[in-house]
Design a protein around this motif. Structure first.
Motif, PDB file in Angstrom:
ATOM      1  N   CYS A 105      -2.775 -38.962 -31.430  1.00 49.29           N
ATOM      2  CA  CYS A 105      -3.077 -40.439 -32.012  1.00 49.29           C
ATOM      3  C   CYS A 105      -1.875 -40.792 -33.036  1.00 49.29           C
ATOM      4  N   ASP A 106      -1.464 -39.804 -33.944  1.00 52.06           N
ATOM      5  CA  ASP A 106      -0.367 -40.174 -34.727  1.00 52.06           C
ATOM      6  C   ASP A 106       0.915 -40.496 -34.098  1.00 52.06           C
ATOM      7  N   ALA A 107       1.148 -39.899 -32.926  1.00 57.99           N
ATOM      8  CA  ALA A 107       2.289 -40.253 -32.234  1.00 57.99           C
ATOM      9  C   ALA A 107       2.231 -41.589 -31.756  1.00 57.99           C
ATOM     10  N   ALA A 108       1.090 -41.718 -31.089  1.00 61.15           N
ATOM     11  CA  ALA A 108       0.837 -43.254 -30.583  1.00 61.15           C
ATOM     12  C   ALA A 108       1.355 -44.402 -31.339  1.00 61.15           C
ATOM     13  N   ILE A 109       0.335 -44.188 -32.564  1.00 63.45           N
ATOM     14  CA  ILE A 109       0.631 -45.235 -33.660  1.00 63.45           C
ATOM     15  C   ILE A 109       1.994 -45.281 -34.182  1.00 63.45           C
ATOM     16  N   ALA A 110       2.724 -44.371 -34.583  1.00 68.37           N
ATOM     17  CA  ALA A 110       3.980 -44.199 -34.981  1.00 68.37           C
ATOM     18  C   ALA A 110       5.091 -44.711 -33.998  1.00 68.37           C
ATOM     19  N   GLY A 111       4.890 -44.502 -32.585  1.00 66.22           N
ATOM     20  CA  GLY A 111       5.653 -44.971 -31.712  1.00 66.22           C
ATOM     21  C   GLY A 111       5.590 -46.471 -31.272  1.00 66.22           C
ATOM     22  N   GLY A 112       4.447 -47.118 -31.952  1.00 69.07           N
ATOM     23  CA  GLY A 112       4.289 -48.432 -31.435  1.00 69.07           C
ATOM     24  C   GLY A 112       3.003 -48.983 -30.562  1.00 69.07           C
ATOM     25  N   ALA A 113       2.170 -48.147 -30.209  1.00 69.38           N
ATOM     26  CA  ALA A 113       1.034 -48.391 -29.330  1.00 69.38           C
ATOM     27  C   ALA A 113       0.312 -49.533 -29.789  1.00 69.38           C
ATOM     28  N   ASP A 114      -0.211 -50.367 -28.879  1.00 70.14           N
ATOM     29  CA  ASP A 114      -1.242 -51.288 -29.403  1.00 70.14           C
ATOM     30  C   ASP A 114      -2.569 -50.884 -29.453  1.00 70.14           C
ATOM     31  N   ARG A 115      -3.118 -50.048 -28.529  1.00 67.60           N
ATOM     32  CA  ARG A 115      -4.082 -49.280 -28.044  1.00 67.60           C
ATOM     33  C   ARG A 115      -4.314 -47.929 -27.694  1.00 67.60           C
ATOM     34  N   ILE A 116      -5.179 -47.299 -28.121  1.00 65.70           N
ATOM     35  CA  ILE A 116      -5.163 -45.718 -27.721  1.00 65.70           C
ATOM     36  C   ILE A 116      -6.507 -45.816 -26.625  1.00 65.70           C
ATOM     37  N   GLU A 117      -6.071 -44.942 -25.638  1.00 63.59           N
ATOM     38  CA  GLU A 117      -7.420 -44.362 -24.883  1.00 63.59           C
ATOM     39  C   GLU A 117      -7.567 -43.113 -25.130  1.00 63.59           C
ATOM     40  N   ALA A 133      -0.033 -31.154 -21.713  1.00 65.91           N
ATOM     41  CA  ALA A 133       0.869 -31.864 -22.282  1.00 65.91           C
ATOM     42  C   ALA A 133       0.618 -32.581 -23.609  1.00 65.91           C
ATOM     43  N   ARG A 134       1.545 -33.026 -24.483  1.00 66.08           N
ATOM     44  CA  ARG A 134       1.314 -33.726 -25.646  1.00 66.08           C
ATOM     45  C   ARG A 134       1.749 -34.922 -25.637  1.00 66.08           C
ATOM     46  N   THR A 135       1.422 -36.097 -26.409  1.00 67.98           N
ATOM     47  CA  THR A 135       1.873 -37.088 -26.483  1.00 67.98           C
ATOM     48  C   THR A 135       3.129 -37.111 -27.444  1.00 67.98           C
ATOM     49  N   ASP A 136       4.151 -37.780 -27.081  1.00 68.24           N
ATOM     50  CA  ASP A 136       5.579 -37.882 -27.652  1.00 68.24           C
ATOM     51  C   ASP A 136       5.933 -39.062 -28.388  1.00 68.24           C
ATOM     52  N   ARG A 137       6.056 -39.135 -29.668  1.00 73.11           N
ATOM     53  CA  ARG A 137       6.211 -40.252 -30.399  1.00 73.11           C
ATOM     54  C   ARG A 137       7.580 -41.033 -29.683  1.00 73.11           C
ATOM     55  N   THR A 138       8.730 -40.284 -29.481  1.00 76.65           N
ATOM     56  CA  THR A 138       9.875 -40.693 -29.149  1.00 76.65           C
ATOM     57  C   THR A 138       9.837 -41.588 -27.791  1.00 76.65           C
ATOM     58  N   THR A 139       8.879 -40.834 -26.776  1.00 76.45           N
ATOM     59  CA  THR A 139       8.587 -41.558 -25.521  1.00 76.45           C
ATOM     60  C   THR A 139       8.050 -42.976 -25.887  1.00 76.45           C
ATOM     61  N   VAL A 140       6.654 -42.898 -26.576  1.00 79.55           N
ATOM     62  CA  VAL A 140       6.010 -43.909 -26.795  1.00 79.55           C
ATOM     63  C   VAL A 140       6.978 -45.144 -27.274  1.00 79.55           C
ATOM     64  N   ARG A 141       7.851 -44.658 -28.237  1.00 81.57           N
ATOM     65  CA  ARG A 141       8.944 -45.908 -28.859  1.00 81.57           C
ATOM     66  C   ARG A 141       9.784 -46.100 -27.516  1.00 81.57           C
ATOM     67  N   ALA A 142      10.160 -45.320 -26.788  1.00 81.67           N
ATOM     68  CA  ALA A 142      11.035 -46.001 -25.716  1.00 81.67           C
ATOM     69  C   ALA A 142      10.154 -46.820 -24.819  1.00 81.67           C
ATOM     70  N   LEU A 143       9.011 -46.542 -24.678  1.00 81.08           N
ATOM     71  CA  LEU A 143       8.227 -47.442 -23.599  1.00 81.08           C
ATOM     72  C   LEU A 143       8.000 -48.824 -24.348  1.00 81.08           C
ATOM     73  N   ARG A 144       7.868 -48.787 -25.630  1.00 82.06           N
ATOM     74  CA  ARG A 144       7.673 -49.944 -26.409  1.00 82.06           C
ATOM     75  C   ARG A 144       8.990 -50.874 -26.206  1.00 82.06           C
ATOM     76  N   ASP A 145      10.069 -50.353 -26.597  1.00 81.49           N
ATOM     77  CA  ASP A 145      11.227 -50.832 -26.406  1.00 81.49           C
ATOM     78  C   ASP A 145      11.557 -51.355 -25.106  1.00 81.49           C
ATOM     79  N   ALA A 146      11.450 -50.584 -24.028  1.00 82.62           N
ATOM     80  CA  ALA A 146      11.542 -51.143 -22.642  1.00 82.62           C
ATOM     81  C   ALA A 146      10.754 -52.229 -22.371  1.00 82.62           C
ATOM     82  N   ILE A 147       9.479 -52.296 -22.837  1.00 84.07           N
ATOM     83  CA  ILE A 147       8.459 -53.491 -22.843  1.00 84.07           C
ATOM     84  C   ILE A 147       9.130 -54.621 -23.289  1.00 84.07           C
ATOM     85  N   ASP A 148       9.409 -54.638 -24.419  1.00 84.25           N
ATOM     86  CA  ASP A 148       9.897 -55.733 -25.377  1.00 84.25           C
ATOM     87  C   ASP A 148      11.112 -55.980 -24.891  1.00 84.25           C
ATOM     88  N   ALA A 149      12.101 -55.370 -24.485  1.00 81.22           N
ATOM     89  CA  ALA A 149      13.306 -55.522 -24.236  1.00 81.22           C
ATOM     90  C   ALA A 149      13.200 -56.783 -22.742  1.00 81.22           C
TER      91      ALA A 149
END
Length: 247
Positions: A16-28, A231-247
């Motif tokens: 949860c903390d990683a998803a929020i820090a990485g820029g997720a809009d919603r958590i499943e 596996a574990r949620t990775d904040r860096t990967t969440v941020r990379a997803l967010r950046d790729a989407i926004d780009a």
């Protein structure tokens, strides 16, 4: 263009903390993502809802009483209804559920579950999950999903990875015609998310943003305490997803 919604699936407070820090809009929120996600525990729900609410991030919780297929018997359906009631009382914003039997959406079971859920809180957001990917034709899930009252469908288009089912997801999106959201998920990574969104027309996307967990103690696996796919949620990967989407 409106912001594309990034949903990250998690099964821990750290996730949860990683998803929020990485820029997720919603958590499943799930338990046991290594088996595709199960209903999360009450303690996990309480911790995640509190953290997410403080960050302005919505939480949708999985309702899945066991691993395996999605053909639920009466007692399993009762458990899924009880879980839904408890999750709504705990403050989640949405629920994620699916029932499939004999190659089609299980209409009677889903109708019973939906009636119980809709009667508890009118604003609850409902997602039909990847059980639809077991259908021979996932596009056929769109009409019953709309009729049953779901708000969105999570799907890989019947493929192992959403990028390989992009054509089916596009067909589902076109069949939906704005009546229901079609959200691609499975195997979504920073290097394929932009192409996936372009190919499908989707405005929401679902990902695990995870990295593999290596067990230092071999007895953890030998004694059956962990299986493949941990596996574990990775904040860096969440941020990379967010950046790729926004780009």
């Amino acid at each position: 263009m409106p912001r594309t919604t990034l949903e990250i699936c998690i099964d821990s407070v750290a996730g949860c903390d990683a998803a929020i820090a990485g820029g997720a809009d919603r958590i499943e929120l799930c338990g046991a993502l290594s088996v595709g996600g199960l209903t999360p525990s009450a303690g996990l729900v309480a911790e995640v809802v509190g953290r997410a609410r403080a960050a302005g991030v919505r939480v949708h919780a999985m309702v899945r009483p066991r691993a395996g297929d999605f053909a639920y018997d009466a007692s399993e359906l009762d458990a899924a209804i009880a879980d839904a009631r408890a999750l709504i009382a705990a403050g989640v914003d949405g629920l994620v559920f699916g029932a499939v039997r004999d190659g089609a959406i299980d209409g009677p079971a889903t109708t019973q579950w939906m009636a119980a859920v809709r009667g508890l809180r009118g604003d609850i957001d409902l997602t039909l999950h990847r059980a639809v990917d077991l259908l021979v034709d996932p596009v056929a899930a769109v009409e019953p999903a709309v009729s049953l009252g779901f708000d969105r469908i999570l799907t890989s288009g019947g493929a192992t990875r959403a990028v390989d089912g992009a054509g089916v997801i596009r067909a589902m999106h076109e069949r939906a015609a704005g009546r229901i959201v079609v959200m691609p998920g499975s195997g979504v990574r920073p290097d394929n998310v932009a192409a996936l969104l372009a190919q499908t027309g989707a405005r929401e996307v679902h990902a695990s943003a995870s990295v593999a967990v290596v067990q230092d103690d071999p007895r953890v696996i030998a004694l059956g305490f962990a299986g493949p796919g941990l596996a574990r949620t990775d904040r860096t990967t969440v941020r990379a997803l967010r950046d790729a989407i926004d780009a």
